[in-house]
Design an enzyme around this catalytic site. Structure first.
Site, PDB file in Angstrom:
ATOM      1  N   ASP A 134      52.122  38.018  34.422  1.00  0.00           N
ATOM      2  CA  ASP A 134      52.166  39.285  33.686  1.00  0.00           C
ATOM      3  C   ASP A 134      52.699  39.010  32.282  1.00  0.00           C
ATOM      4  O   ASP A 134      53.801  38.482  32.119  1.00  0.00           O
ATOM      5  CB  ASP A 134      53.081  40.275  34.407  1.00  0.00           C
ATOM      6  CG  ASP A 134      52.909  41.699  33.901  1.00  0.00           C
ATOM      7  OD1 ASP A 134      52.738  41.873  32.670  1.00  0.00           O
ATOM      8  OD2 ASP A 134      52.949  42.633  34.714  1.00  0.00           O
ATOM      9  N   ARG A 209      38.573  34.502  40.499  1.00  0.00           N
ATOM     10  CA  ARG A 209      37.881  35.720  40.084  1.00  0.00           C
ATOM     11  C   ARG A 209      38.706  36.499  39.071  1.00  0.00           C
ATOM     12  O   ARG A 209      38.158  37.087  38.133  1.00  0.00           O
ATOM     13  CB  ARG A 209      37.565  36.582  41.306  1.00  0.00           C
ATOM     14  CG  ARG A 209      36.396  36.070  42.135  1.00  0.00           C
ATOM     15  CD  ARG A 209      36.285  36.759  43.461  1.00  0.00           C
ATOM     16  NE  ARG A 209      37.381  36.382  44.352  1.00  0.00           N
ATOM     17  CZ  ARG A 209      37.512  36.818  45.589  1.00  0.00           C
ATOM     18  NH1 ARG A 209      36.627  37.667  46.084  1.00  0.00           N
ATOM     19  NH2 ARG A 209      38.517  36.424  46.338  1.00  0.00           N
ATOM     20  N   TYR A 210      40.024  36.514  39.239  1.00  0.00           N
ATOM     21  CA  TYR A 210      40.882  37.212  38.279  1.00  0.00           C
ATOM     22  C   TYR A 210      40.702  36.615  36.887  1.00  0.00           C
ATOM     23  O   TYR A 210      40.584  37.343  35.898  1.00  0.00           O
ATOM     24  CB  TYR A 210      42.341  37.112  38.710  1.00  0.00           C
ATOM     25  CG  TYR A 210      43.301  37.757  37.724  1.00  0.00           C
ATOM     26  CD1 TYR A 210      43.578  39.118  37.790  1.00  0.00           C
ATOM     27  CD2 TYR A 210      43.897  37.011  36.711  1.00  0.00           C
ATOM     28  CE1 TYR A 210      44.431  39.719  36.879  1.00  0.00           C
ATOM     29  CE2 TYR A 210      44.751  37.600  35.794  1.00  0.00           C
ATOM     30  CZ  TYR A 210      45.018  38.951  35.889  1.00  0.00           C
ATOM     31  OH  TYR A 210      45.857  39.544  34.974  1.00  0.00           O
TER      32      TYR A 210
END
Length: 228
Positions: A134, A209-210
């Site tokens: 993040d 995929r992220y």
């Protein structure tokens, strides 16, 4: 092994710890499988003792749904992998994949890594992955970023001499932040020699995929550091 993230008043977990309800199978894996492949609830953690038949030991911090962690474990059966993730749904997804693949070289913890890292034995890891954490874009949230002096010190303590730290991000400000934190630390040597070394995925990188969603503001950056 508990299925709840650890709660230390010295740390505050930012973000959600659970999303949508788990399926019956996922809940069963959390209740029954996670305790079998989990880390000890207390006391020192020695990765080599947890997986004594593995030659190397690696850690992924914030593994999301476990796509990279599981793929690395499948590709490197002689390496023991430990994954730490506070988000229950991600842990459940990883458990599903580990169970389906029949992997014996993975251990998981549902926890805030900042709390559990101090329990790891010194010089117990050959590699640490911190992939697309993040970024906490807002300046007032900068101290929430995982890479800080305290975690940098933990990276240095945990890695064996010659060990590797890989950080990947698709947010320019986070890449800049990591370089400021690590490039001036003589315990680490940035391994890039040309632009391709940090703008192209390393040979052993497994794209998830992220990552392909391109949610950041720049192309993915891969920063590999050698522990001196």
């Amino acid at each position: 092994m508990t299925t709840e993230p650890t709660q230390n008043p010295a740390f505050r977990l930012f973000g959600r710890s659970q999303g949508k309800p788990l399926s019956a199978r996922q809940q069963r894996l959390v209740d029954e499988f996670l305790p079998r492949i989990g880390l000890p609830d207390d006391g020192p953690i020695d990765p080599a003792a947890l997986m004594p038949d593995r030659r190397r030991q690696a850690l992924e911090i914030g593994f999301g749904g476990g796509e990279h962690l599981v793929a690395q474990a499948e590709a490197n059966p002689q390496t023991g992998f430990i994954g730490i993730e506070p988000f229950l749904n991600g842990v459940a997804k990883a458990l599903t994949a580990i169970d389906a693949a029949g992997l014996g070289n993975v251990r998981l913890a549902r926890a805030d890594a900042r709390e559990i890292l101090p329990r790891f034995e010194t010089a117990s890891l050959d590699q640490i992955f911190l992939l697309f954490p993040d970024p906490w874009h807002k300046k007032r949230h900068a101290k929430r970023r995982f890479v800080q002096q305290s975690t940098r010190d933990e990276f240095a303590r945990l890695l064996k001499p010659g060990g590797r730290l890989r950080i990947a991000t698709d947010v320019k400000s986070y890449a800049d932040h990591c370089m400021v934190e690590l490039s001036g630390d003589d315990r680490f040597i940035w391994q890039a020699r040309t632009a391709d070394d940090w703008t192209l995925p390393p040979a052993d990188h497994i794209t998830t995929r992220y990552e392909t969603k391109n949610l950041g503001d720049c192309a993915p950056v891969f920063m590999d550091f050698l522990r001196v």
